[in-house]
Design a protein around this motif. Sequence first.
Motif, PDB file in Angstrom:
ATOM      1  N   TYR A  22       0.239   5.728   3.919  1.00 18.28           N
ATOM      2  CA  TYR A  22       0.850   4.771   2.990  1.00 18.28           C
ATOM      3  C   TYR A  22      -0.222   4.123   2.119  1.00 18.28           C
ATOM      4  CZ  TYR A  22       3.355   0.617   1.365  1.00 18.28           C
ATOM      5  OH  TYR A  22       3.908  -0.366   0.587  1.00 18.28           O
ATOM      6  N   TYR A  23       0.006   4.192   0.818  1.00 17.34           N
ATOM      7  CA  TYR A  23      -0.897   3.565  -0.149  1.00 17.34           C
ATOM      8  C   TYR A  23      -0.135   2.481  -0.909  1.00 17.34           C
ATOM      9  CZ  TYR A  23      -3.589   2.693  -4.342  1.00 17.34           C
ATOM     10  OH  TYR A  23      -4.254   2.058  -5.360  1.00 17.34           O
ATOM     11  N   PRO A  24      -0.544   1.209  -0.792  1.00 22.61           N
ATOM     12  CA  PRO A  24       0.179   0.118  -1.451  1.00 22.61           C
ATOM     13  C   PRO A  24      -0.241  -0.003  -2.918  1.00 22.61           C
ATOM     14  CG  PRO A  24      -1.627  -0.780  -0.161  1.00 22.61           C
ATOM     15  CD  PRO A  24      -1.659   0.720   0.041  1.00 22.61           C
ATOM     16  N   LEU A  25       0.589   0.463  -3.803  1.00 19.78           N
ATOM     17  CA  LEU A  25       0.283   0.426  -5.226  1.00 19.78           C
ATOM     18  C   LEU A  25       0.055  -1.007  -5.712  1.00 19.78           C
ATOM     19  CD1 LEU A  25       2.924   3.062  -6.332  1.00 19.78           C
ATOM     20  CD2 LEU A  25       0.449   3.332  -6.608  1.00 19.78           C
ATOM     21  N   CYS A  26      -0.947  -1.158  -6.569  1.00 20.62           N
ATOM     22  CA  CYS A  26      -1.245  -2.415  -7.271  1.00 20.62           C
ATOM     23  C   CYS A  26      -1.842  -3.511  -6.400  1.00 20.62           C
ATOM     24  CB  CYS A  26      -0.003  -2.961  -7.993  1.00 20.62           C
ATOM     25  SG  CYS A  26       0.666  -1.856  -9.248  1.00 20.62           S
ATOM     26  N   ASP A  27      -2.114  -3.225  -5.137  1.00 19.53           N
ATOM     27  CA  ASP A  27      -2.747  -4.233  -4.292  1.00 19.53           C
ATOM     28  C   ASP A  27      -4.224  -4.328  -4.679  1.00 19.53           C
ATOM     29  OD1 ASP A  27      -3.902  -5.810  -2.343  1.00 19.53           O
ATOM     30  OD2 ASP A  27      -3.029  -4.722  -0.651  1.00 19.53           O
ATOM     31  N   PRO A  28      -4.665  -5.466  -5.227  1.00 18.23           N
ATOM     32  CA  PRO A  28      -6.055  -5.567  -5.677  1.00 18.23           C
ATOM     33  C   PRO A  28      -7.063  -5.440  -4.548  1.00 18.23           C
ATOM     34  CG  PRO A  28      -4.984  -7.714  -5.717  1.00 18.23           C
ATOM     35  CD  PRO A  28      -3.902  -6.710  -5.483  1.00 18.23           C
ATOM     36  N   ALA A  29      -6.629  -5.692  -3.316  1.00 21.10           N
ATOM     37  CA  ALA A  29      -7.543  -5.582  -2.184  1.00 21.10           C
ATOM     38  C   ALA A  29      -7.914  -4.140  -1.877  1.00 21.10           C
ATOM     39  CB  ALA A  29      -6.923  -6.229  -0.951  1.00 21.10           C
ATOM     40  N   ILE A  30      -7.123  -3.187  -2.360  1.00 22.84           N
ATOM     41  CA  ILE A  30      -7.379  -1.766  -2.100  1.00 22.84           C
ATOM     42  C   ILE A  30      -8.282  -1.176  -3.167  1.00 22.84           C
ATOM     43  CG2 ILE A  30      -6.281   0.471  -1.642  1.00 22.84           C
ATOM     44  CD1 ILE A  30      -5.650  -1.684   0.411  1.00 22.84           C
ATOM     45  N   MET A  50       3.263   6.326  -1.651  1.00 23.93           N
ATOM     46  CA  MET A  50       2.903   5.245  -2.566  1.00 23.93           C
ATOM     47  C   MET A  50       4.005   4.191  -2.610  1.00 23.93           C
ATOM     48  SD  MET A  50       1.506   7.804  -5.546  1.00 23.93           S
ATOM     49  CE  MET A  50       3.132   8.578  -5.561  1.00 23.93           C
ATOM     50  N   GLY A  51       3.677   3.006  -2.117  1.00 20.40           N
ATOM     51  CA  GLY A  51       4.663   1.946  -2.036  1.00 20.40           C
ATOM     52  C   GLY A  51       4.768   1.151  -3.327  1.00 20.40           C
ATOM     53  N   ILE A  52       5.980   1.079  -3.884  1.00 19.06           N
ATOM     54  CA  ILE A  52       6.230   0.250  -5.062  1.00 19.06           C
ATOM     55  C   ILE A  52       6.376  -1.199  -4.589  1.00 19.06           C
ATOM     56  CG2 ILE A  52       7.746  -0.171  -7.038  1.00 19.06           C
ATOM     57  CD1 ILE A  52       6.500   2.580  -7.153  1.00 19.06           C
ATOM     58  N   PRO A  53       5.586  -2.125  -5.105  1.00 16.77           N
ATOM     59  CA  PRO A  53       5.671  -3.508  -4.620  1.00 16.77           C
ATOM     60  C   PRO A  53       7.043  -4.121  -4.887  1.00 16.77           C
ATOM     61  CG  PRO A  53       4.270  -3.366  -6.576  1.00 16.77           C
ATOM     62  CD  PRO A  53       4.564  -1.968  -6.158  1.00 16.77           C
ATOM     63  N   TYR A  54       7.496  -4.912  -3.920  1.00 17.01           N
ATOM     64  CA  TYR A  54       8.846  -5.483  -3.965  1.00 17.01           C
ATOM     65  C   TYR A  54       8.808  -6.851  -3.295  1.00 17.01           C
ATOM     66  CZ  TYR A  54      13.877  -5.856  -2.912  1.00 17.01           C
ATOM     67  OH  TYR A  54      15.189  -6.277  -2.807  1.00 17.01           O
ATOM     68  N   ALA A  55       9.573  -7.774  -3.813  1.00 16.18           N
ATOM     69  CA  ALA A  55       9.495  -9.173  -3.372  1.00 16.18           C
ATOM     70  C   ALA A  55      10.069  -9.424  -1.981  1.00 16.18           C
ATOM     71  CB  ALA A  55      10.207 -10.073  -4.383  1.00 16.18           C
TER      72      ALA A  55
END
Length: 263
Positions: A22-30, A50-55
Amino acid sequence: MNCMRVSLANKKLSGDKVLVAYYPLCDPAIGDAVDAAGMYLDAGADVLEMGIPYADPCLDGATVRASMERALAQHAPEDAWDDIARIRSAYPAANLQVMCYGDIISGMGVDAFAARVAESGANAVLSPDYPDANRDELDEKLAAYDMLSLKFVPYNLDAVDIESLRPYDDGYLFMQAVDGATGARSEVDPHVGDNISALKRAGFKSNLCAGFGVSSASDARELVTLGADGVIVGSAIISAALEGRMAEFIASLRAALDSFGTA
């Protein structure tokens, strides 16, 4: 031809075990998407999930939730699609899978969603909470772009579930390995082995991959001994990335799976 369909079918035929990372898209920590994807692939990931960020990631535990919060604090959801396209451009032969919550699909509309996934260059989609009543339309739209529609196999699997899974016996099936949300666990729940055996008895031929709670190389080995054709790992990879040991950790999972050799 969908490269992910072909490569996973070959994995099954050879007996090699599948690592879905799993790769968390848009996570600045990655870090940068292309750089991070390269680290995943070089370390031995077969599929980049690839995980699309969601609230409101209701199926995810604290680690993935925090990752999505970091992503949404700095990025719009559209940035995730742009990152997928960048990854595809950099790695033309990689197996790229979108993981997203159903509200993302409903909010975009099925037609627009399928077109956007195809445009980004992904090979497959998994949306574990997308309503079954609407899934036929989603499957049809994805198939029109030669994309795999992947299915989540519930922990409490029954005979009705098994029959509903038959159209998804392609690529891999995501076996829920714990009764709860994502996140590291102290031990492997053997019940997933019962579910794997039930699907194999029912004639399923695709890779049966266990996810949720996989936190170490030893967990990966244990799940394969329970019958899994591979593992899906998310929270533990994010935690390793935050500690500066992401590539090393993914490589340890790869080595654990490769220790089983071929069938």
